[in-house]
Design a protein around this motif. Sequence first.
Motif, short mmCIF file in Angstrom:
data_model
loop_
_atom_site.label_atom_id
_atom_site.label_comp_id
_atom_site.label_asym_id
_atom_site.label_seq_id
_atom_site.Cartn_x
_atom_site.Cartn_y
_atom_site.Cartn_z
N UNK A 99 -19.24 121.38 40.79
CA UNK A 99 -20.36 120.56 41.24
C UNK A 99 -21.61 120.77 40.41
N UNK A 100 -21.90 122.03 40.05
CA UNK A 100 -23.07 122.29 39.22
C UNK A 100 -22.91 121.68 37.82
N UNK A 101 -21.72 121.76 37.28
CA UNK A 101 -21.48 121.15 35.97
C UNK A 101 -21.66 119.64 36.04
N UNK A 102 -21.15 119.04 37.11
CA UNK A 102 -21.27 117.59 37.29
C UNK A 102 -22.74 117.19 37.46
N UNK A 103 -23.49 117.97 38.21
CA UNK A 103 -24.92 117.69 38.38
C UNK A 103 -25.64 117.75 37.03
N UNK A 104 -25.28 118.71 36.22
CA UNK A 104 -25.86 118.78 34.88
C UNK A 104 -25.53 117.56 34.05
N UNK A 105 -24.30 117.06 34.19
CA UNK A 105 -23.90 115.86 33.46
C UNK A 105 -24.72 114.65 33.92
N UNK A 106 -24.94 114.52 35.22
CA UNK A 106 -25.73 113.40 35.74
C UNK A 106 -27.18 113.50 35.28
N UNK A 107 -27.74 114.71 35.31
CA UNK A 107 -29.11 114.89 34.83
C UNK A 107 -29.21 114.56 33.34
N UNK A 108 -28.18 114.94 32.58
CA UNK A 108 -28.16 114.61 31.15
C UNK A 108 -28.07 113.10 30.94
N UNK A 109 -27.31 112.41 31.80
CA UNK A 109 -27.20 110.96 31.69
C UNK A 109 -28.55 110.30 31.95
N UNK A 110 -29.27 110.78 32.97
CA UNK A 110 -30.61 110.24 33.22
C UNK A 110 -31.54 110.55 32.05
N UNK A 111 -31.45 111.77 31.52
CA UNK A 111 -32.28 112.14 30.38
C UNK A 111 -31.98 111.30 29.15
N UNK A 112 -30.71 111.01 28.91
CA UNK A 112 -30.35 110.17 27.76
C UNK A 112 -30.89 108.76 27.93
N UNK A 113 -30.74 108.21 29.13
CA UNK A 113 -31.26 106.86 29.38
C UNK A 113 -32.76 106.82 29.15
N UNK A 114 -33.46 107.83 29.65
CA UNK A 114 -34.91 107.90 29.47
C UNK A 114 -35.26 108.05 27.99
N UNK A 115 -34.56 108.90 27.29
CA UNK A 115 -34.87 109.14 25.87
C UNK A 115 -34.67 107.87 25.04
N UNK A 116 -33.64 107.12 25.35
CA UNK A 116 -33.32 105.94 24.55
C UNK A 116 -34.20 104.74 24.88
N UNK A 117 -34.56 104.59 26.16
CA UNK A 117 -35.09 103.30 26.61
C UNK A 117 -36.51 103.37 27.16
N UNK A 118 -36.93 104.47 27.76
CA UNK A 118 -38.21 104.49 28.47
C UNK A 118 -39.34 104.02 27.57
N UNK A 119 -40.22 103.15 28.09
CA UNK A 119 -41.32 102.62 27.28
C UNK A 119 -42.48 103.60 27.19
N UNK A 120 -43.45 103.28 26.33
CA UNK A 120 -44.64 104.09 26.22
C UNK A 120 -44.47 105.27 25.27
N UNK A 121 -45.49 106.11 25.25
CA UNK A 121 -45.48 107.29 24.39
C UNK A 121 -46.01 108.50 25.14
N UNK A 122 -45.60 109.67 24.70
CA UNK A 122 -46.14 110.92 25.21
C UNK A 122 -46.09 111.04 26.72
N UNK A 123 -47.25 111.31 27.35
CA UNK A 123 -47.28 111.53 28.80
C UNK A 123 -46.81 110.32 29.60
#
Length: 367
Positions: A99-123
């Motif tokens: 379960x902890x490994x899976x949670x890490x995978x889901x958090x990484x998926x959210x982080x990847x989506x944010x890194x690739x797509x989130x608008x704006x800069x910096x803060x």
Amino acid sequence: MRLRREHGITAALGLSLVLAIVDLRWSYTLHYKLPQPDFYVYYLAAQLGRAHGWAAIYDPAVFLPPVADAVGKPLPYLNPPELAWMVTPLSYLPYTLAGWIWTGLLAAALGLTWYLVAPGRGPVRLIHLGGAAALLPVFVGILFGQVCLVVVAAVALSWWLLLRGRPWLAGLALSALILKPQIAFLVPLALLLSGYGRVVFAWLAVSVPLAIVTLLAVGTAVFHNISQSVHAVSGVPGPIQSSLLRQLPFPLAIIGILLVLAVSAVILWRDRGSGPSLPIAVGLISGVLVSPYVNFYDLSALVLAGWLILRMNPPRWQKAVTLGMYVPLYGAPIWPILTLVCLCGWLVGLAALSLRTQAVTTQRAAA
């Protein structure tokens, strides 16, 4: 001005933290005996599939009793077997570690989506990440171990690859939709209507063989077993279903679905060649509305839709509408009808934006 901006950033991050605490308290009201109950469904499916064959994971007589004993509610496995195959390596581990490994995978998926797509800069980008993580569908999705964020990350990766002129790899990324098709199943069609035929061809080249392998692995009796499982748990309280078919009488739902598809088709046809952001966003929004089975935490896919729209630098009113969708998405478990109305309004707003863009383009061409 710098002080105002810094204060605004601090306030936004503080609000995200408060909402995360509220999310945590709210999630306790669902009363599951086991943490990450949805991941346990995948975990158990992988174990039972290895022991009894992959068709057994859809048999309510085989699957529902052990999951009810462990979780406290009979939760059927309704995903394609590819998800159980993906979780199979974790099924050899103790559940807590898995379960902890899976949670890490889901958090990484959210982080990847944010890194690739989130608008704006910096803060500003950091605010988007905090706001997304604190959004109730996203928060509960991670807390329960829902796979939807993996699918959302795959769609985000497909968009990123399209921007870089790699349609074949983008189609390959979209094949991850098979893990949970209902939250983004209209995205390939939206891309096809927008002129991205190679992406769809690559997606089909992978997805069709996967579908054939699925039928060979589970057999045609799977459809009967799924129907039985859904019927067996139809009276069991669970997450709110947030789609037109689940919240409206059937005739009204059909009319609503037809209108959603018509508006989506108009948007996509008028904006052909404008880039992949709008068709993917429209595919996500319309897919949630017309899907026959969408839990409220599946609405996390709409975070990606919002980020894609904001990246298009739309007019201020459209930015306000997009950011304003945070409220109805957060309140989806309490006011699902209001959420659906707001989603329909969001789609109509995109149609208005599309018409406005078309008019401006025509005027410039005439000049």
